[in-house]
Write a protein that holds these residues in place. Structure first.
Motif, PDB file in Angstrom:
ATOM      1  N   ILE B  57       0.951  -1.095  -0.041  1.00 32.18           N
ATOM      2  CA  ILE B  57      -0.090   0.126  -0.046  1.00 32.18           C
ATOM      3  C   ILE B  57       0.769   1.106   0.172  1.00 32.18           C
ATOM      4  CG2 ILE B  57      -1.623   1.157   1.156  1.00 32.18           C
ATOM      5  CD1 ILE B  57      -2.673  -1.505   2.520  1.00 32.18           C
ATOM      6  N   LEU B  58       0.531   2.356  -0.890  1.00 33.61           N
ATOM      7  CA  LEU B  58       1.231   3.509  -1.018  1.00 33.61           C
ATOM      8  C   LEU B  58       0.116   4.291  -0.140  1.00 33.61           C
ATOM      9  CD1 LEU B  58       2.973   4.183  -4.277  1.00 33.61           C
ATOM     10  CD2 LEU B  58       3.854   3.309  -1.955  1.00 33.61           C
ATOM     11  N   ASP B  59       0.241   4.954   0.798  1.00 32.06           N
ATOM     12  CA  ASP B  59      -0.807   5.480   1.543  1.00 32.06           C
ATOM     13  C   ASP B  59      -0.488   7.248   1.430  1.00 32.06           C
ATOM     14  OD1 ASP B  59      -2.576   6.962   3.242  1.00 32.06           O
ATOM     15  OD2 ASP B  59      -2.402   5.509   4.721  1.00 32.06           O
ATOM     16  N   VAL B  60      -1.181   8.058   0.510  1.00 26.69           N
ATOM     17  CA  VAL B  60      -0.841   9.299   0.303  1.00 26.69           C
ATOM     18  C   VAL B  60      -1.740  10.296   0.868  1.00 26.69           C
ATOM     19  CG1 VAL B  60       0.889   8.853  -1.882  1.00 26.69           C
ATOM     20  CG2 VAL B  60      -1.418   9.224  -2.043  1.00 26.69           C
ATOM     21  N   ARG B  61      -2.611   9.758   1.731  1.00 30.68           N
ATOM     22  CA  ARG B  61      -3.913  10.658   1.945  1.00 30.68           C
ATOM     23  C   ARG B  61      -3.628  11.696   2.829  1.00 30.68           C
ATOM     24  NH1 ARG B  61      -6.903   6.159   5.410  1.00 30.68           N
ATOM     25  NH2 ARG B  61      -4.981   5.608   5.932  1.00 30.68           N
ATOM     26  N   SER B  62      -2.078  11.890   3.252  1.00 33.17           N
ATOM     27  CA  SER B  62      -1.851  13.132   4.047  1.00 33.17           C
ATOM     28  C   SER B  62      -0.836  13.792   3.133  1.00 33.17           C
ATOM     29  CB  SER B  62      -1.515  12.806   5.391  1.00 33.17           C
ATOM     30  OG  SER B  62      -2.283  12.380   6.307  1.00 33.17           O
ATOM     31  N   LEU B  63      -0.567  13.494   1.985  1.00 33.19           N
ATOM     32  CA  LEU B  63       0.452  14.128   1.141  1.00 33.19           C
ATOM     33  C   LEU B  63      -0.332  15.369   0.263  1.00 33.19           C
ATOM     34  CD1 LEU B  63       3.284  14.106   0.015  1.00 33.19           C
ATOM     35  CD2 LEU B  63       2.609  12.782  -1.705  1.00 33.19           C
ATOM     36  N   LYS B  64      -0.159  16.580   0.771  1.00 33.69           N
ATOM     37  CA  LYS B  64      -0.925  17.653   0.197  1.00 33.69           C
ATOM     38  C   LYS B  64      -0.263  18.353  -1.073  1.00 33.69           C
ATOM     39  CE  LYS B  64      -2.058  19.164   4.552  1.00 33.69           C
ATOM     40  NZ  LYS B  64      -1.546  19.448   5.861  1.00 33.69           N
ATOM     41  N   PHE B  65       1.132  17.928  -1.375  1.00 28.34           N
ATOM     42  CA  PHE B  65       1.563  18.448  -2.664  1.00 28.34           C
ATOM     43  C   PHE B  65       2.507  17.540  -3.055  1.00 28.34           C
ATOM     44  CE2 PHE B  65       4.066  20.739  -5.399  1.00 28.34           C
ATOM     45  CZ  PHE B  65       3.145  21.791  -6.308  1.00 28.34           C
ATOM     46  N   LEU B  66       2.721  17.294  -4.360  1.00 23.23           N
ATOM     47  CA  LEU B  66       3.792  16.344  -4.971  1.00 23.23           C
ATOM     48  C   LEU B  66       4.176  17.040  -6.164  1.00 23.23           C
ATOM     49  CD1 LEU B  66       5.499  13.731  -4.643  1.00 23.23           C
ATOM     50  CD2 LEU B  66       3.673  12.461  -6.087  1.00 23.23           C
ATOM     51  N   ASN B  67       5.387  17.596  -6.343  1.00 27.41           N
ATOM     52  CA  ASN B  67       5.817  17.999  -7.726  1.00 27.41           C
ATOM     53  C   ASN B  67       6.081  16.936  -8.870  1.00 27.41           C
ATOM     54  OD1 ASN B  67       8.390  17.141  -7.083  1.00 27.41           O
ATOM     55  ND2 ASN B  67       9.425  18.903  -6.904  1.00 27.41           N
ATOM     56  N   SER B  68       6.429  17.312  -9.894  1.00 23.83           N
ATOM     57  CA  SER B  68       6.387  16.726 -11.017  1.00 23.83           C
ATOM     58  C   SER B  68       7.649  15.332 -10.971  1.00 23.83           C
ATOM     59  CB  SER B  68       6.631  17.128 -12.535  1.00 23.83           C
ATOM     60  OG  SER B  68       7.776  18.101 -12.680  1.00 23.83           O
ATOM     61  N   SER B  69       8.803  15.965 -10.185  1.00 25.22           N
ATOM     62  CA  SER B  69       9.774  15.021 -10.167  1.00 25.22           C
ATOM     63  C   SER B  69       9.356  14.014  -9.172  1.00 25.22           C
ATOM     64  CB  SER B  69      10.897  15.624  -9.418  1.00 25.22           C
ATOM     65  OG  SER B  69      11.521  16.769 -10.251  1.00 25.22           O
ATOM     66  N   GLY B  70       8.378  14.136  -8.083  1.00 22.60           N
ATOM     67  CA  GLY B  70       8.075  13.210  -7.124  1.00 22.60           C
ATOM     68  C   GLY B  70       6.889  12.153  -8.054  1.00 22.60           C
ATOM     69  N   ILE B  71       6.146  12.901  -8.875  1.00 26.40           N
ATOM     70  CA  ILE B  71       5.081  11.978  -9.688  1.00 26.40           C
ATOM     71  C   ILE B  71       6.060  10.934 -10.638  1.00 26.40           C
ATOM     72  CG2 ILE B  71       3.395  12.141 -11.808  1.00 26.40           C
ATOM     73  CD1 ILE B  71       2.429  14.760 -10.397  1.00 26.40           C
ATOM     74  N   VAL B  91      -3.142   2.170  -4.001  1.00 31.76           N
ATOM     75  CA  VAL B  91      -2.648   3.316  -3.563  1.00 31.76           C
ATOM     76  C   VAL B  91      -3.789   4.173  -2.765  1.00 31.76           C
ATOM     77  CG1 VAL B  91      -1.831   5.798  -4.473  1.00 31.76           C
ATOM     78  CG2 VAL B  91      -1.158   3.967  -5.392  1.00 31.76           C
ATOM     79  N   ARG B  92      -3.662   4.509  -1.538  1.00 28.50           N
ATOM     80  CA  ARG B  92      -4.770   4.996  -0.834  1.00 28.50           C
ATOM     81  C   ARG B  92      -4.755   6.614  -1.052  1.00 28.50           C
ATOM     82  NH1 ARG B  92      -4.877   1.468   4.556  1.00 28.50           N
ATOM     83  NH2 ARG B  92      -6.043  -0.329   3.373  1.00 28.50           N
ATOM     84  N   CYS B  93      -5.987   7.245  -1.419  1.00 28.61           N
ATOM     85  CA  CYS B  93      -6.004   8.602  -1.848  1.00 28.61           C
ATOM     86  C   CYS B  93      -6.779   9.342  -0.987  1.00 28.61           C
ATOM     87  CB  CYS B  93      -6.272   8.742  -3.103  1.00 28.61           C
ATOM     88  SG  CYS B  93      -5.497   7.620  -4.396  1.00 28.61           S
ATOM     89  N   ASN B  94      -6.759  10.856  -0.988  1.00 32.38           N
ATOM     90  CA  ASN B  94      -7.643  11.408  -0.263  1.00 32.38           C
ATOM     91  C   ASN B  94      -8.640  12.372  -1.250  1.00 32.38           C
ATOM     92  OD1 ASN B  94      -8.732  13.674   1.175  1.00 32.38           O
ATOM     93  ND2 ASN B  94      -7.167  13.738   2.539  1.00 32.38           N
ATOM     94  N   ASP B  95      -9.834  12.246  -1.385  1.00 29.89           N
ATOM     95  CA  ASP B  95     -10.853  12.895  -2.133  1.00 29.89           C
ATOM     96  C   ASP B  95     -10.661  14.479  -2.081  1.00 29.89           C
ATOM     97  OD1 ASP B  95     -12.557  12.084  -4.151  1.00 29.89           O
ATOM     98  OD2 ASP B  95     -14.235  12.589  -2.960  1.00 29.89           O
ATOM     99  N   GLY B  96     -10.062  14.854  -1.050  1.00 31.74           N
ATOM    100  CA  GLY B  96     -10.105  16.215  -0.873  1.00 31.74           C
ATOM    101  C   GLY B  96      -8.726  17.130  -1.193  1.00 31.74           C
ATOM    102  N   ILE B  97      -7.966  16.466  -1.467  1.00 35.40           N
ATOM    103  CA  ILE B  97      -6.665  16.821  -2.124  1.00 35.40           C
ATOM    104  C   ILE B  97      -6.588  17.009  -3.523  1.00 35.40           C
ATOM    105  CG2 ILE B  97      -4.149  16.787  -2.036  1.00 35.40           C
ATOM    106  CD1 ILE B  97      -4.486  15.519   0.865  1.00 35.40           C
ATOM    107  N   PRO B  98      -6.745  18.251  -4.408  1.00 40.23           N
ATOM    108  CA  PRO B  98      -6.893  18.089  -5.784  1.00 40.23           C
ATOM    109  C   PRO B  98      -5.901  17.555  -6.634  1.00 40.23           C
ATOM    110  CG  PRO B  98      -7.375  20.307  -4.692  1.00 40.23           C
ATOM    111  CD  PRO B  98      -7.016  19.577  -3.633  1.00 40.23           C
ATOM    112  N   TRP B  99      -4.721  17.843  -6.372  1.00 38.24           N
ATOM    113  CA  TRP B  99      -3.618  16.955  -7.171  1.00 38.24           C
ATOM    114  C   TRP B  99      -3.602  15.565  -7.400  1.00 38.24           C
ATOM    115  CZ3 TRP B  99       0.015  13.291  -6.305  1.00 38.24           C
ATOM    116  CH2 TRP B  99       0.104  13.105  -4.844  1.00 38.24           C
ATOM    117  N   GLN B 100      -4.311  14.901  -6.334  1.00 40.57           N
ATOM    118  CA  GLN B 100      -4.481  13.312  -6.519  1.00 40.57           C
ATOM    119  C   GLN B 100      -5.498  12.994  -7.560  1.00 40.57           C
ATOM    120  OE1 GLN B 100      -4.727  11.722  -2.365  1.00 40.57           O
ATOM    121  NE2 GLN B 100      -2.915  12.844  -1.712  1.00 40.57           N
TER     122      GLN B 100
END
Lengths: 194, 122
Positions: B57-71, B91-100
Motif C-alpha cells: 500500500i502507498l498511503d498518500v492520504r496526507s500528502l498535500k502536494f507532490l511536484n512533477s519530479s515526485g510524480i 494507492v490510498r488517496c484523499n478525495d479532498g486533495i485536488p492534485w491526487q
C-alpha cells in the motif's frame, strides 16, 4: 529574430487584475531560492482564489475554490522550478512570474534568461509537445524515465498539459549574451464546462 | 534493515514504513529538487520491489502536494511493480486533495490492476 510557439499571446485588453513576483539573482542565487517556490506558489493560489469574494468570478465558480487553488499552486510551482533550473546560472537579469486574471481564464507568464544551448534544447522539447497528444507523450515519458537515469524528469510541462488541460506557449528572444524565454500557460474552464 | 523500519524526512514532509499491512505512508508536501534529491526515496522503493511483498500500500492520504519530479518517482515504482508481476499495489488517496484526482489516475494507466482507493474523509 523572436520566435513564438504554441498558444502564446501578449497580454489581452480585458485583463481584470494581475499579480507579478520578481526574483533577482543579485540578492540570493536563484539555485538557493528553491525552498521559497512553495511560498510563492501558495501565495499566488491564495491570492487569486480570495480576490473576488461572493463568487463573482466565472472561472472560480466553475472550478470551485479547492480545485482552482490546487491548479494554481501546482502550475506556479512547476513554472518556477523550471525557471530556476534552466535560467542562465550567472545571469544578472531577474526571473519574473505574472498571473493575469481574466473573466474566463487565468494566464501565467514566466520570463527568464536562458543560454543559447538551453534555448535549442527547449525548442526541441516544444516541437515534441506540439506534435503529439499530451497523454500519449506523458505515458511514453514515464516509461522512458523508468529505465533512464536522467537528472530531470521532463514531466513539468507534460503534467500541466495532461493533468490540468491547460494550453502552453513560448516566446524566445535571442540576445547577447543571454536569450530570454517567456513561458505562458492558459488555464480556462474545466473540460466540458462553458 | 527491513524496508519498513526506515524513514525519510525533511522540511515539510515525512515518509515512513509499516509492516502490517505492508505500507509506505507519505505526509506533508514533497517538492524536492530533481531526481538527485529524490534518490533516497527511489532507492527505498527499489528495495521494496526487490522484497516483493504480495500486497503493498502507498498511503498518500496526507500528502498535500507532490511536484512533477515526485510524480516521476511514484510512476517509476509502479512500472517496476508491473515488471515484477507478483505485488498487488493499492494507492490510498484523499478525495479532498485536488492534485491526487488529477495525477494519480495516470498510475492506473501504467498498471491497470492497481487499486486507487479514494477516501472521502480523512
Amino acid at each position: 529574430m523572436t520566435r513564438v510557439y504554441g498558444a502564446f499571446v501578449e497580454p489581452l485588453g480585458d485583463c481584470w487584475e494581475y499579480l507579478t513576483l520578481v526574483f533577482s539573482p543579485l540578492t540570493v542565487p536563484l539555485s538557493e531560492r528553491w525552498r521559497t517556490n512553495s511560498i510563492s506558489a501558495n501565495f499566488m493560489a491564495d491570492y487569486v482564489t480570495h480576490l473576488f469574494p461572493g463568487g463573482q468570478w466565472p472561472l472560480l465558480l466553475s472550478y470551485g475554490l479547492a480545485d482552482l487553488h490546487g491548479a494554481v499552486n501546482y502550475i506556479v510551482n512547476e513554472l518556477l522550478e523550471n525557471a530556476m533550473k534552466f535560467c542562465t546560472p550567472d545571469s544578472t537579469s531577474p526571473v519574473t512570474i505574472s498571473l493575469e486574471i481574466y473573466p474566463e481564464q487565468l494566464i501565467f507568464r514566466v520570463e527568464n534568461a536562458i543560454s543559447p544551448d538551453s534555448a535549442e534544447r527547449l525548442q526541441k522539447v516544444i516541437g515534441q509537445l506540439l506534435s503529439h497528444s499530451p497523454q500519449e507523450l506523458y505515458l511514453q515519458k514515464l516509461e522512458a524515465n523508468a529505465v533512464e537515469d536522467d537528472p530531470g524528469s521532463g514531466l513539468g510541462y507534460l503534467t500541466i498539459l495532461n493533468d490540468y488541460q491547460a494550453h502552453l506557449g513560448w516566446k524566445i528572444l535571442p540576445g547577447i549574451p543571454d536569450w530570454r524565454v517567456t513561458t505562458l500557460v492558459q488555464l480556462s474552464h474545466p473540460r466540458g464546462e462553458r | 534493515m527491513n524496508w519498513w523500519e526506515q524513514e525519510l524526512s525533511g522540511v515539510g514532509y515525512r515518509i515512513y514504513g509499516e509492516p502490517e499491512p505492508p505500507r509506505l505512508v507519505f505526509e506533508g508536501s514533497l517538492r524536492l529538487n530533481g531526481m538527485a534529491e529524490y534518490q533516497p526515496l527511489t532507492d527505498w522503493l527499489g528495495q521494496i520491489v526487490a522484497a516483493a511483498p504480495p500486497q503493498m500500500i502507498l498511503d498518500v492520504r496526507s500528502l498535500k502536494f507532490l511536484n512533477s519530479s515526485g510524480i516521476n518517482v511514484l510512476s517509476r515504482f509502479v512500472i517496476q511493480v508491473r515488471q515484477k508481476g507478483n505485488i498487488h499495489l493499492t494507492v490510498r488517496c484523499n478525495d479532498g486533495i485536488p492534485w491526487q484526482h488529477k495525477s494519480l489516475v495516470n498510475l492506473q494507466r501504467l498498471l491497470p490492476t492497481l487499486d486507487l482507493d479514494f477516501c472521502h474523509e480523512f
